[in-house]
Design a protein around this motif. Structure first.
Motif, mmCIF file in Angstrom:
data_model
loop_
_atom_site.group_PDB
_atom_site.id
_atom_site.type_symbol
_atom_site.label_atom_id
_atom_site.label_comp_id
_atom_site.label_asym_id
_atom_site.label_seq_id
_atom_site.Cartn_x
_atom_site.Cartn_y
_atom_site.Cartn_z
ATOM 1 N N LEU A 29 0.838 -1.143 0.076
ATOM 2 C CA LEU A 29 0.012 0.098 0.123
ATOM 3 C C LEU A 29 0.961 1.183 -0.090
ATOM 4 O O LEU A 29 0.076 2.345 0.131
ATOM 5 N N ILE A 30 2.086 1.158 -0.053
ATOM 6 C CA ILE A 30 3.061 2.354 -0.194
ATOM 7 C C ILE A 30 2.737 3.036 -1.689
ATOM 8 O O ILE A 30 2.986 2.416 -2.493
ATOM 9 N N PRO A 31 2.688 4.295 -1.621
ATOM 10 C CA PRO A 31 2.615 4.936 -3.010
ATOM 11 C C PRO A 31 3.531 4.969 -3.908
ATOM 12 O O PRO A 31 4.496 5.513 -3.181
ATOM 13 N N VAL A 32 3.376 4.860 -5.028
ATOM 14 C CA VAL A 32 4.634 5.201 -5.865
ATOM 15 C C VAL A 32 3.822 5.922 -7.131
ATOM 16 O O VAL A 32 3.104 5.441 -7.504
ATOM 17 N N ALA A 33 4.282 7.010 -7.362
ATOM 18 C CA ALA A 33 3.674 7.892 -8.523
ATOM 19 C C ALA A 33 1.925 8.017 -8.107
ATOM 20 O O ALA A 33 1.315 8.129 -9.060
ATOM 21 N N GLY A 34 1.799 8.135 -6.887
ATOM 22 C CA GLY A 34 0.497 8.334 -6.576
ATOM 23 C C GLY A 34 -0.627 7.348 -6.435
ATOM 24 O O GLY A 34 -1.869 7.477 -6.244
ATOM 25 N N ARG A 35 -0.087 6.192 -6.795
ATOM 26 C CA ARG A 35 -0.925 4.987 -6.444
ATOM 27 C C ARG A 35 0.029 3.797 -5.739
ATOM 28 O O ARG A 35 0.992 3.739 -5.839
ATOM 29 N N ALA A 36 -0.948 2.862 -5.214
ATOM 30 C CA ALA A 36 -0.350 1.961 -4.175
ATOM 31 C C ALA A 36 0.110 1.060 -5.081
ATOM 32 O O ALA A 36 0.015 0.550 -6.274
ATOM 33 N N LEU A 37 1.583 0.498 -4.764
ATOM 34 C CA LEU A 37 2.240 -0.552 -5.234
ATOM 35 C C LEU A 37 1.391 -1.653 -5.905
ATOM 36 O O LEU A 37 1.603 -2.246 -6.998
ATOM 37 N N ILE A 38 0.453 -2.184 -4.967
ATOM 38 C CA ILE A 38 -0.315 -3.368 -5.481
ATOM 39 C C ILE A 38 -1.235 -3.224 -6.459
ATOM 40 O O ILE A 38 -1.599 -3.699 -7.443
ATOM 41 N N ASP A 39 -1.654 -1.822 -6.789
ATOM 42 C CA ASP A 39 -2.327 -1.270 -7.866
ATOM 43 C C ASP A 39 -1.563 -1.242 -9.134
ATOM 44 O O ASP A 39 -2.323 -1.668 -10.178
ATOM 45 N N HIS A 40 -0.585 -1.065 -8.952
ATOM 46 C CA HIS A 40 0.550 -0.957 -10.265
ATOM 47 C C HIS A 40 0.654 -2.429 -10.795
ATOM 48 O O HIS A 40 0.483 -2.682 -11.818
ATOM 49 N N ALA A 41 0.881 -3.398 -9.664
ATOM 50 C CA ALA A 41 0.610 -4.811 -10.063
ATOM 51 C C ALA A 41 -0.584 -5.337 -10.507
ATOM 52 O O ALA A 41 -0.732 -6.054 -11.696
ATOM 53 N N LEU A 42 -1.581 -4.775 -10.025
ATOM 54 C CA LEU A 42 -3.077 -5.417 -10.686
ATOM 55 C C LEU A 42 -3.137 -4.675 -11.949
ATOM 56 O O LEU A 42 -3.888 -5.228 -12.992
ATOM 57 N N ASP A 43 -2.626 -3.660 -12.288
ATOM 58 C CA ASP A 43 -2.728 -3.158 -13.745
ATOM 59 C C ASP A 43 -2.526 -4.026 -14.583
ATOM 60 O O ASP A 43 -2.913 -4.181 -15.939
ATOM 61 N N GLN A 44 -1.380 -4.732 -14.514
ATOM 62 C CA GLN A 44 -0.721 -5.725 -15.346
ATOM 63 C C GLN A 44 -1.602 -6.820 -15.996
ATOM 64 O O GLN A 44 -1.575 -7.522 -16.875
ATOM 65 N N ALA A 45 -2.611 -7.267 -15.126
ATOM 66 C CA ALA A 45 -3.678 -8.091 -15.236
ATOM 67 C C ALA A 45 -5.027 -7.585 -16.137
ATOM 68 O O ALA A 45 -5.709 -8.353 -16.640
ATOM 69 N N GLU A 46 -5.087 -6.290 -16.555
ATOM 70 C CA GLU A 46 -6.092 -5.728 -17.141
ATOM 71 C C GLU A 46 -5.822 -6.308 -18.547
ATOM 72 O O GLU A 46 -4.773 -6.397 -19.109
ATOM 73 N N GLY A 47 -6.837 -6.760 -19.295
ATOM 74 C CA GLY A 47 -6.987 -7.347 -20.614
ATOM 75 C C GLY A 47 -6.835 -8.590 -20.880
ATOM 76 O O GLY A 47 -6.912 -9.442 -21.803
ATOM 77 N N LEU A 48 -6.225 -9.397 -19.568
ATOM 78 C CA LEU A 48 -5.943 -10.731 -19.750
ATOM 79 C C LEU A 48 -7.162 -11.409 -19.221
ATOM 80 O O LEU A 48 -8.042 -11.014 -18.739
ATOM 81 N N ALA A 49 -7.537 -12.732 -19.922
ATOM 82 C CA ALA A 49 -8.657 -13.521 -19.857
ATOM 83 C C ALA A 49 -8.221 -14.323 -18.423
ATOM 84 O O ALA A 49 -8.217 -15.563 -18.483
ATOM 85 N N LEU A 50 -8.107 -13.757 -17.216
ATOM 86 C CA LEU A 50 -8.233 -14.323 -16.355
ATOM 87 C C LEU A 50 -9.507 -14.788 -15.580
ATOM 88 O O LEU A 50 -10.516 -13.873 -15.436
ATOM 89 N N ASP A 51 -9.561 -15.951 -14.865
ATOM 90 C CA ASP A 51 -10.595 -16.560 -14.105
ATOM 91 C C ASP A 51 -10.529 -16.119 -12.595
ATOM 92 O O ASP A 51 -11.607 -15.983 -12.031
#
Length: 231
Positions: A29-51
């Motif tokens: 939850l530490i912010p980097v560039a105004g967003r939590a680290l975990i959100d930067h990671a979750l961004d990478q899942a966008e657009g993938l067909a994950l169940d």
């Protein structure tokens, strides 16, 4: 080859190298560039067909649960009773992830360039691979300290660097999970699984087409923000 349909995201660590920054919050939850680290990671899942997306929690788990409360696509693997390290944490999450190969990511890296999970999915070959790690030369992994962990041959097969300058794992990979049941320890690192795959000639690497920052220390935050700004 069919891509994995599940993602394991590690968020259970104490973040001790972050010092005072993790006194009142977990590192994801530490912010980097105004967003939590975990959100930067979750961004990478966008657009993938994950169940399934599974996040493990231990230190200040309630804060991560609250942060993710608006994400019905994310399930929690609860490690509040005991932290299990990466290998034990992945094995404990298998009832949520399923038995098929999975994407695995750290929550303390940020990426630029091509989506790391898309790159891994395109190169994944379960007939030859037990694990496929996303890598960079150690000098190119922003904020990271070390000379590299792996050497890679022309076919992408990995060996340990054994003190030689090499390539460094940057926090994203695909792995088969069936051999986790054979490891007797409850608490163990995924490095154990990787070394077993190396011994079988079934550990492979892929060079990331972009940049990556290891946000493991306070002084890594401005480096990561500069990397993200330079795109």
């Amino acid at each position: 080859m069919p891509q994995p349909r599940a993602l394991m995201l590690f968020a259970a660590g104490f973040g001790t190298r972050m010092g005072a920054l993790t006194a009142d919050r977990p590192k994801p939850l530490i912010p980097v560039a105004g967003r939590a680290l975990i959100d930067h990671a979750l961004d990478q899942a966008e657009g993938l067909a994950l169940d399934r997306i599974v996040v493990n929690v231990h230190y200040r788990a309630d804060q991560i649960r609250t942060h993710l409360a608006g994400r019905p696509d994310v399930m929690i693997s609860d490690e509040t009773a005991a932290i299990l390290e990466t290998g034990g944490g992945l094995r404990a999450a298998l009832p949520l992830l399923g038995a098929d190969p999975v994407f695995v990511m750290n929550s303390d890296s940020v990426w630029t360039g091509q989506n790391p999970l898309v790159q891994l999915a395109a190169a994944w070959d379960p007939a030859r691979m037990d694990v496929l790690l996303l890598l960079l030369p150690a000098a190119d992994f922003t904020g990271h300290r070390g000379s590299g962990d792996f050497l890679m041959d022309a076919d992408g097969r990995l060996q340990r660097a054994a003190g030689q300058p090499g390539l460094t794992y940057i926090g994203a990979h695909i792995t088969q999970t069936d051999r986790l049941a054979d490891i007797p320890q409850q608490v163990f690192s995924l490095n154990l699984l990787w070394d077993q795959a190396i011994a079988r000639g079934r550990a492979f690497g892929l060079i990331h087409q972009g940049g990556c920052a290891d946000v493991g220390r306070p002084d890594s935050i401005p480096l990561a923000e500069a990397l993200l700004a330079d795109v």
